[in-house]
Write a protein that holds these residues in place. Structure first.
Motif, PDB file in Angstrom:
ATOM      1  N   VAL A 187       0.846  -1.201   0.000  1.00  0.00           N
ATOM      2  CA  VAL A 187       0.000   0.000   0.000  1.00  0.00           C
ATOM      3  C   VAL A 187       0.880   1.250   0.000  1.00  0.00           C
ATOM      4  CG1 VAL A 187      -1.713   1.314   1.305  1.00  0.00           C
ATOM      5  CG2 VAL A 187      -1.924  -1.157   1.152  1.00  0.00           C
ATOM      6  N   VAL A 188       1.901   1.253   0.855  1.00  0.00           N
ATOM      7  CA  VAL A 188       2.778   2.423   0.955  1.00  0.00           C
ATOM      8  C   VAL A 188       3.570   2.607  -0.342  1.00  0.00           C
ATOM      9  CG1 VAL A 188       4.711   3.452   2.206  1.00  0.00           C
ATOM     10  CG2 VAL A 188       2.922   2.276   3.459  1.00  0.00           C
ATOM     11  N   ALA A 189       4.025   1.510  -0.934  1.00  0.00           N
ATOM     12  CA  ALA A 189       4.792   1.606  -2.178  1.00  0.00           C
ATOM     13  C   ALA A 189       3.936   2.194  -3.296  1.00  0.00           C
ATOM     14  CB  ALA A 189       5.323   0.231  -2.578  1.00  0.00           C
ATOM     15  N   GLU A 190       2.676   1.786  -3.345  1.00  0.00           N
ATOM     16  CA  GLU A 190       1.772   2.330  -4.363  1.00  0.00           C
ATOM     17  C   GLU A 190       1.560   3.821  -4.148  1.00  0.00           C
ATOM     18  OE1 GLU A 190      -1.821   0.046  -4.579  1.00  0.00           O
ATOM     19  OE2 GLU A 190      -0.828  -1.538  -5.711  1.00  0.00           O
ATOM     20  N   GLN A 191       1.376   4.203  -2.883  1.00  0.00           N
ATOM     21  CA  GLN A 191       1.225   5.622  -2.554  1.00  0.00           C
ATOM     22  C   GLN A 191       2.458   6.400  -2.967  1.00  0.00           C
ATOM     23  OE1 GLN A 191       0.562   5.758   1.650  1.00  0.00           O
ATOM     24  NE2 GLN A 191      -1.549   6.305   1.318  1.00  0.00           N
ATOM     25  N   TYR A 192       3.611   5.814  -2.671  1.00  0.00           N
ATOM     26  CA  TYR A 192       4.869   6.492  -2.955  1.00  0.00           C
ATOM     27  C   TYR A 192       4.994   6.774  -4.444  1.00  0.00           C
ATOM     28  CZ  TYR A 192       9.872   7.410  -3.130  1.00  0.00           C
ATOM     29  OH  TYR A 192      11.084   7.979  -3.351  1.00  0.00           O
ATOM     30  N   GLU A 222      -4.397  12.413   4.028  1.00  0.00           N
ATOM     31  CA  GLU A 222      -4.846  11.694   2.825  1.00  0.00           C
ATOM     32  C   GLU A 222      -4.029  10.419   2.582  1.00  0.00           C
ATOM     33  OE1 GLU A 222      -4.182  14.975   2.918  1.00  0.00           O
ATOM     34  OE2 GLU A 222      -3.202  15.674   1.082  1.00  0.00           O
ATOM     35  N   HIS A 223      -2.802  10.415   3.076  1.00  0.00           N
ATOM     36  CA  HIS A 223      -2.029   9.169   2.980  1.00  0.00           C
ATOM     37  C   HIS A 223      -2.639   8.111   3.888  1.00  0.00           C
ATOM     38  CE1 HIS A 223       1.522  12.050   2.189  1.00  0.00           C
ATOM     39  NE2 HIS A 223       1.026  11.638   1.036  1.00  0.00           N
ATOM     40  N   LYS A 224      -3.116   8.594   5.037  1.00  0.00           N
ATOM     41  CA  LYS A 224      -3.611   7.690   6.058  1.00  0.00           C
ATOM     42  C   LYS A 224      -4.887   6.963   5.633  1.00  0.00           C
ATOM     43  CE  LYS A 224      -3.050   9.942   9.794  1.00  0.00           C
ATOM     44  NZ  LYS A 224      -3.572  10.809  10.831  1.00  0.00           N
ATOM     45  N   VAL A 225      -5.753   7.702   4.919  1.00  0.00           N
ATOM     46  CA  VAL A 225      -7.029   7.108   4.500  1.00  0.00           C
ATOM     47  C   VAL A 225      -6.784   5.807   3.734  1.00  0.00           C
ATOM     48  CG1 VAL A 225      -9.053   7.454   3.051  1.00  0.00           C
ATOM     49  CG2 VAL A 225      -8.260   9.284   4.546  1.00  0.00           C
ATOM     50  N   GLU A 226      -5.748   5.802   2.887  1.00  0.00           N
ATOM     51  CA  GLU A 226      -5.418   4.593   2.133  1.00  0.00           C
ATOM     52  C   GLU A 226      -5.111   3.420   3.078  1.00  0.00           C
ATOM     53  OE1 GLU A 226      -4.365   4.087  -1.408  1.00  0.00           O
ATOM     54  OE2 GLU A 226      -5.792   5.695  -1.751  1.00  0.00           O
ATOM     55  N   LEU A 227      -4.421   3.742   4.177  1.00  0.00           N
ATOM     56  CA  LEU A 227      -4.011   2.676   5.093  1.00  0.00           C
ATOM     57  C   LEU A 227      -5.184   2.096   5.874  1.00  0.00           C
ATOM     58  CD1 LEU A 227      -0.646   4.207   6.261  1.00  0.00           C
ATOM     59  CD2 LEU A 227      -0.915   2.044   5.092  1.00  0.00           C
ATOM     60  N   TYR A 228      -6.261   2.867   5.991  1.00  0.00           N
ATOM     61  CA  TYR A 228      -7.443   2.327   6.673  1.00  0.00           C
ATOM     62  C   TYR A 228      -8.017   1.146   5.901  1.00  0.00           C
ATOM     63  CZ  TYR A 228      -7.438   6.520   9.529  1.00  0.00           C
ATOM     64  OH  TYR A 228      -7.092   7.516  10.384  1.00  0.00           O
ATOM     65  N   GLN A 229      -7.728   1.102   4.589  1.00  0.00           N
ATOM     66  CA  GLN A 229      -8.264   0.009   3.767  1.00  0.00           C
ATOM     67  C   GLN A 229      -7.562  -1.312   4.074  1.00  0.00           C
ATOM     68  OE1 GLN A 229     -10.745   1.057   2.025  1.00  0.00           O
ATOM     69  NE2 GLN A 229     -10.341   3.251   1.882  1.00  0.00           N
ATOM     70  N   LEU A 230      -6.458  -1.235   4.818  1.00  0.00           N
ATOM     71  CA  LEU A 230      -5.687  -2.443   5.127  1.00  0.00           C
ATOM     72  C   LEU A 230      -6.538  -3.603   5.628  1.00  0.00           C
ATOM     73  CD1 LEU A 230      -2.491  -1.255   7.021  1.00  0.00           C
ATOM     74  CD2 LEU A 230      -2.576  -2.765   5.052  1.00  0.00           C
ATOM     75  N   PHE A 231      -7.408  -3.301   6.591  1.00  0.00           N
ATOM     76  CA  PHE A 231      -8.188  -4.364   7.238  1.00  0.00           C
ATOM     77  C   PHE A 231      -9.079  -5.114   6.255  1.00  0.00           C
ATOM     78  CE2 PHE A 231      -7.773  -1.671  11.212  1.00  0.00           C
ATOM     79  CZ  PHE A 231      -6.761  -2.469  11.727  1.00  0.00           C
ATOM     80  N   THR A 232      -9.491  -4.432   5.194  1.00  0.00           N
ATOM     81  CA  THR A 232     -10.404  -5.084   4.250  1.00  0.00           C
ATOM     82  C   THR A 232      -9.681  -5.550   2.991  1.00  0.00           C
ATOM     83  OG1 THR A 232     -10.990  -2.907   3.407  1.00  0.00           O
ATOM     84  CG2 THR A 232     -12.444  -3.847   5.055  1.00  0.00           C
ATOM     85  N   MET A 233      -8.347  -5.498   3.011  1.00  0.00           N
ATOM     86  CA  MET A 233      -7.601  -5.981   1.836  1.00  0.00           C
ATOM     87  C   MET A 233      -7.862  -7.470   1.610  1.00  0.00           C
ATOM     88  SD  MET A 233      -3.800  -4.339   1.977  1.00  0.00           S
ATOM     89  CE  MET A 233      -2.985  -5.074   0.555  1.00  0.00           C
ATOM     90  N   ASN A 234      -7.747  -7.879   0.340  1.00  0.00           N
ATOM     91  CA  ASN A 234      -7.946  -9.295   0.023  1.00  0.00           C
ATOM     92  C   ASN A 234      -6.702 -10.103   0.349  1.00  0.00           C
ATOM     93  OD1 ASN A 234     -10.481  -8.770  -1.051  1.00  0.00           O
ATOM     94  ND2 ASN A 234      -9.571  -8.203  -3.027  1.00  0.00           N
ATOM     95  N   THR A 235      -6.923 -11.296   0.847  1.00  0.00           N
ATOM     96  CA  THR A 235      -5.812 -12.207   1.096  1.00  0.00           C
ATOM     97  C   THR A 235      -6.330 -13.632   0.928  1.00  0.00           C
ATOM     98  OG1 THR A 235      -4.220 -12.968   2.736  1.00  0.00           O
ATOM     99  CG2 THR A 235      -6.275 -12.143   3.586  1.00  0.00           C
TER     100      THR A 235
END
Lengths: 102, 302
Positions: free
Chosen positions: B228-233, B247-260
Motif C-alpha cells: 500500500v505504501v509503495a503504491e502511494q509512494y 490523505e495518505h492515512k485514509v489509504e491505510l485504513y483500507q488495510l483491514f479489508t484488503m484481500n488475502t
C-alpha cells in the motif's frame, strides 16, 4: 443484504402496548433502524447474518398482530425511490460501508 | 463477528444506548452504529470522551480500540482480557511450547514473510522476485542463517530505492509504522481473545515488550502494508512535502479489508488474522507445525 421487518401491532390495552414496545426495543437493540413508523431495516453481511437476525426476531414475537420480514439485496435497496421526505441519518452516514470515517 | 472499522476524527462523545454505539459529535447529528457490526475503533483525536459502559461492552464483542498520539499514530490499544473460556488451558499450553516447536514455527513465519515480500515486488513491477523466492526456500529452522535480514536488505532497496528504515523524516517510514501499528493491534486483540499471552513470543523475547507474540505473527502481514505504501509512494512521488498527511492515512485504513488468501480460502485481512490465530491454537494443542496457517498476499488491484 438488508432485512426489513414490517409490523402492525395492536395497542388498545396497556398489555398490548407493552408487548409492542418490547418488540420495537428488541429490534433497535439488535441493530435495526427505523425507516418509517413500523418499518425497520438492518444491514446484513450475507445470508448467514440474515438468518441470524430473522431467528432472533422470531424468538421475540408478540402474541398478536401482523408482522412480515423481507430481505432485499443492497442493489435493490439502492433503487428504492424516496417520493417525499429524505434519507435517515443512518442511511446517509452508515449504510453498508466497511470504513466509517466520523 | 464485526466487519466495520470506525475512525473518530472529530471532537465527540461516544457512548452506548440501546446496545448501539452512539456517536455524538460536538457539532452535528447523532449517529448510531450496531455494536456487533464493529471490529475496530480508532480514536484519532484527543477531544473524544468515551464512557466506561461502552468500553466494557466493547470487550464483550471483542472489539479493539486504538488511541493515538498527537501525530495521530496509534500508541495504545484496549483489548479484551480473560475472555476465552479455556483461557488458562491455552496460556498453559503456550508457556509449554518446546524450543524445537518455536524454532520450526519461526522458520515457517519467516519463509512466508519473504514469499509475501516477493509478491509485493512482483505486483509493483520490480525485479529480484525470483531471488527472494529462493531465499524463502532456504530459511532454516529458527532462521539460524538469518535469511530474514538478508532478504529485507534486498527487498527494501528494490522496493523503495534509496531508503533508510531508520530515517524518521521520511514519510514512508511514518506510513509503514502507522500501518504496522494497526495490524499489530488487530493481532493482539485476536491473540487475547483466544487466551494467548501476547507477552510470550516465539522468536521475539524482549522483556520490555508486552507484545512479543504479536510481533512474531505480524511478520507475514508486513508486506500488505508495504504494498500500500509503495503504491502511494509512486503516486505521490512528485510531492516535495515529506510529511505524512491525512490523505495518505485514509489509504491505510483500507488495510483491514484488503484481500488475502489463507488456508486456500480468499478472505479479508482482518478475518485472516482470526484464522491465523485459531490455527496457532491448534498448533499448540496438537504440537504440529503444519497446522499453522499464514496469509498469502494477493493482487488487490481490480
Amino acid at each position: 443484504m438488508r432485512l426489513f421487518v414490517f409490523f402492525d401491532l395492536p395497542t388498545g390495552t396497556k398489555k398490548e402496548r407493552s408487548h409492542a414496545t418490547r418488540f420495537r426495543n428488541m429490534l433497535i437493540k439488535n441493530g435495526f433502524t427505523m425507516l418509517q413508523f413500523s418499518v425497520y431495516v438492518r444491514v446484513c453481511k450475507g445470508q448467514d447474518m440474515v438468518s441470524k437476525y430473522l431467528d432472533i426476531t422470531m424468538k421475540h414475537l408478540p402474541p398478536k398482530g401482523h408482522i412480515r420480514a423481507m430481505q432485499v439485496t443492497d442493489k435493490q435497496y439502492e433503487r428504492m425511490h424516496i417520493l417525499i421526505g429524505e434519507e435517515t441519518v443512518e442511511e446517509k452516514n452508515v449504510g453498508v460501508q466497511q470504513l466509517l470515517l466520523f | 463477528m464485526g466487519w466495520r472499522t470506525l475512525i473518530i476524527t472529530k471532537p465527540a462523545k461516544i457512548s452506548i444506548a440501546n446496545d448501539q454505539l452512539k456517536y455524538a459529535p460536538k457539532d452535528g447529528e447523532v449517529i448510531t452504529v450496531p455494536i456487533d457490526d464493529i471490529s475496530v475503533i480508532i480514536v484519532e483525536v484527543h477531544q473524544v470522551t468515551i464512557t466506561s459502559a461502552l468500553m466494557s461492552r466493547l470487550t464483550e464483542s471483542n472489539i479493539v480500540l486504538f488511541t493515538c498520539d498527537k501525530t495521530h499514530t496509534p500508541n495504545g490499544v484496549f483489548i479484551p482480557f480473560h475472555q476465552h473460556s479455556r483461557y488458562t488451558q491455552v496460556a498453559h499450553n503456550q508457556i509449554a511450547w518446546s524450543e524445537p516447536l518455536k524454532k520450526r514455527l519461526w522458520q515457517k513465519i519467516v519463509s512466508q514473510k519473504i514469499r509475501n515480500q516477493a509478491k509485493t515486488l512482483e505486483y509493483m513491477g520490480k525485479t529480484k522476485v525470483k531471488q527472494l523466492e529462493s531465499y524463502a526456500k532456504s530459511v532454516k529452522s529458527a532462521d539460524s542463517t538469518n535469511v530474514e535480514s538478508a532478504a529485507a536488505r534486498l527487498y527494501f532497496v528494490e522496493l523503495f530505492g534509496k531508503f533508510n528504515r531508520k530515517n524518521e523524516n521520511d514519510w514512508r517510514n511514518s506510513a509503514l509504522n502507522y500501518g504496522y501499528a494497526l495490524i499489530r493491534g488487530a493481532i493482539s486483540r485476536s491473540l487475547a481473545s483466544h487466551g494467548f499471552l501476547p507477552a510470550f513470543g516465539l522468536f521475539h523475547h524482549s522483556t520490555l515488550n508486552a507484545f512479543n507474540l504479536s510481533d512474531d505473527i505480524i511478520e507475514p502481514y508486513r508486506a500488505f502494508v508495504d504494498v500500500v505504501v509503495a503504491e502511494q509512494y509512486e503516486n505521490f512521488i512528485e510531492l516535495p512535502d515529506t510529511r505524512f498527511l491525512p490523505e495518505h492515512k485514509v489509504e491505510l485504513y483500507q488495510l483491514f479489508t484488503m484481500n488475502t488468501v489463507i488456508d486456500g480460502v480468499a478472505t479479508t485481512l482482518l478475518n485472516s488474522v482470526e484464522v491465523c490465530v485459531t490455527s496457532l491454537m491448534n498448533v499448540t494443542l496438537e504440537k504440529d507445525v503444519q497446522l499453522l496457517k499464514l496469509p498469502v498476499l494477493v493482487n488487490n488491484d481490480g
